[in-house]
Motif scaffolding. Structure first.
Motif, short mmCIF file in Angstrom:
data_model
loop_
_atom_site.label_atom_id
_atom_site.label_comp_id
_atom_site.label_asym_id
_atom_site.label_seq_id
_atom_site.Cartn_x
_atom_site.Cartn_y
_atom_site.Cartn_z
N VAL A 15 0.83 -1.20 0.00
CA VAL A 15 0.00 0.00 0.00
C VAL A 15 0.87 1.26 0.00
O VAL A 15 0.62 2.20 -0.76
CB VAL A 15 -0.98 -0.02 1.20
N LEU A 16 1.90 1.28 0.83
CA LEU A 16 2.78 2.45 0.89
C LEU A 16 3.52 2.66 -0.43
O LEU A 16 3.66 3.80 -0.89
CB LEU A 16 3.75 2.33 2.05
N ILE A 53 -3.74 7.77 -10.87
CA ILE A 53 -5.04 7.53 -10.23
C ILE A 53 -5.24 6.04 -10.01
O ILE A 53 -5.67 5.61 -8.93
CB ILE A 53 -6.18 8.13 -11.09
N LEU A 54 -4.94 5.24 -11.03
CA LEU A 54 -5.11 3.80 -10.92
C LEU A 54 -4.25 3.22 -9.80
O LEU A 54 -4.70 2.36 -9.03
CB LEU A 54 -4.78 3.11 -12.25
N THR A 55 -3.05 3.71 -9.67
CA THR A 55 -2.15 3.21 -8.63
C THR A 55 -2.66 3.54 -7.23
O THR A 55 -2.61 2.71 -6.32
CB THR A 55 -0.73 3.79 -8.83
N ILE A 56 -3.20 4.74 -7.05
CA ILE A 56 -3.76 5.12 -5.75
C ILE A 56 -5.04 4.33 -5.47
O ILE A 56 -5.27 3.89 -4.33
CB ILE A 56 -3.99 6.64 -5.69
N VAL A 57 -5.86 4.10 -6.48
CA VAL A 57 -7.08 3.30 -6.31
C VAL A 57 -6.72 1.87 -5.90
O VAL A 57 -7.37 1.28 -5.03
CB VAL A 57 -7.93 3.32 -7.60
N VAL A 58 -5.66 1.32 -6.49
CA VAL A 58 -5.21 -0.03 -6.13
C VAL A 58 -4.82 -0.08 -4.66
O VAL A 58 -5.15 -1.04 -3.95
CB VAL A 58 -4.04 -0.48 -7.04
N VAL A 60 -5.98 1.73 -2.20
CA VAL A 60 -7.21 1.77 -1.40
C VAL A 60 -7.93 0.42 -1.47
O VAL A 60 -8.42 -0.08 -0.45
CB VAL A 60 -8.12 2.92 -1.86
N LEU A 61 -7.99 -0.17 -2.66
CA LEU A 61 -8.67 -1.46 -2.82
C LEU A 61 -7.99 -2.55 -1.99
O LEU A 61 -8.67 -3.45 -1.48
CB LEU A 61 -8.70 -1.87 -4.29
N GLN A 62 -6.70 -2.48 -1.85
CA GLN A 62 -5.98 -3.49 -1.07
C GLN A 62 -6.32 -3.41 0.41
O GLN A 62 -6.23 -4.40 1.12
CB GLN A 62 -4.47 -3.33 -1.26
N LEU A 63 -6.71 -2.25 0.89
CA LEU A 63 -7.00 -2.09 2.32
C LEU A 63 -8.39 -2.58 2.70
O LEU A 63 -8.64 -2.88 3.86
CB LEU A 63 -6.86 -0.61 2.71
N ILE A 64 -9.29 -2.66 1.74
CA ILE A 64 -10.66 -3.08 2.02
C ILE A 64 -10.75 -4.59 1.86
O ILE A 64 -10.38 -5.13 0.81
CB ILE A 64 -11.64 -2.37 1.05
N ASN A 72 -5.11 -6.57 -5.44
CA ASN A 72 -3.83 -7.25 -5.69
C ASN A 72 -3.71 -7.73 -7.13
O ASN A 72 -2.62 -7.71 -7.70
CB ASN A 72 -3.66 -8.41 -4.71
N VAL A 73 -4.82 -8.15 -7.73
CA VAL A 73 -4.79 -8.55 -9.14
C VAL A 73 -4.45 -7.34 -10.01
O VAL A 73 -3.62 -7.43 -10.92
CB VAL A 73 -6.11 -9.21 -9.55
N LEU A 74 -5.09 -6.21 -9.74
CA LEU A 74 -4.78 -4.99 -10.50
C LEU A 74 -3.33 -4.57 -10.30
O LEU A 74 -2.67 -4.13 -11.25
CB LEU A 74 -5.71 -3.86 -10.08
N ASN A 75 -2.83 -4.70 -9.09
CA ASN A 75 -1.44 -4.36 -8.81
C ASN A 75 -0.50 -5.25 -9.62
O ASN A 75 0.46 -4.77 -10.23
CB ASN A 75 -1.16 -4.51 -7.31
N ALA A 76 -0.78 -6.54 -9.65
CA ALA A 76 0.05 -7.46 -10.44
C ALA A 76 -0.03 -7.13 -11.93
O ALA A 76 0.98 -7.19 -12.64
CB ALA A 76 -0.39 -8.90 -10.19
N ILE A 77 -1.22 -6.74 -12.41
CA ILE A 77 -1.37 -6.39 -13.83
C ILE A 77 -0.56 -5.14 -14.16
O ILE A 77 0.11 -5.08 -15.21
CB ILE A 77 -2.86 -6.20 -14.17
N ILE A 78 -0.58 -4.14 -13.29
CA ILE A 78 0.20 -2.93 -13.53
C ILE A 78 1.69 -3.25 -13.58
O ILE A 78 2.41 -2.77 -14.47
CB ILE A 78 -0.09 -1.87 -12.43
#
Length: 117
Positions: A15-16, A53-58, A60-64, A72-78
């Protein structure tokens, strides 16, 4: 217990890193190295804010808990996109540097959300 601690530490690191990279993406004009790297990878300057924006959204999504897997899937795709673009550009150093960062979301998916009962 140890699994949850490892998962929590990896989650915080992920997240950081995403928040830092997202923020740095918005301030890329102040960093000439970022401009050089993005142009080498073939990333158009008009696409850069969307990537931030996508990176910051990822992050936030990881925290929920309900969106942890999707984040995490979006993070891996990026990260895979960055690896693919660097290989296409012939910059193998960036591709090799990104491999450990690709492992973080995959390990997090395997370990699951740290606070889930």
């Amino acid at each position: 217990m140890i699994k949850n601690i490892i998962s929590l530490v990896l989650l915080l690191v992920s997240v950081l890193l995403n928040l830092k990279h997202g923020w740095d993406t918005f301030n890329y004009k102040n960093n000439p190295q970022s401009i050089k790297m993005m142009s080498e990878l073939g990333i158009n300057e008009s696409f850069v804010p969307y990537l931030g924006i996508l990176t910051i959204v990822v992050a936030v999504l990881q925290l929920i808990p309900k969106t942890f897997f999707f984040g995490n899937v979006l993070n891996a795709i990026i990260i895979l996109l960055i690896i693919a673009l660097s290989l296409k550009a012939g910059n193998y150093k960036i591709a090799l540097i990104e491999i450990p960062f690709l492992m973080i979301p995959l390990i997090l998916i395997w370990l699951k959300y740290p606070f889930k009962n």
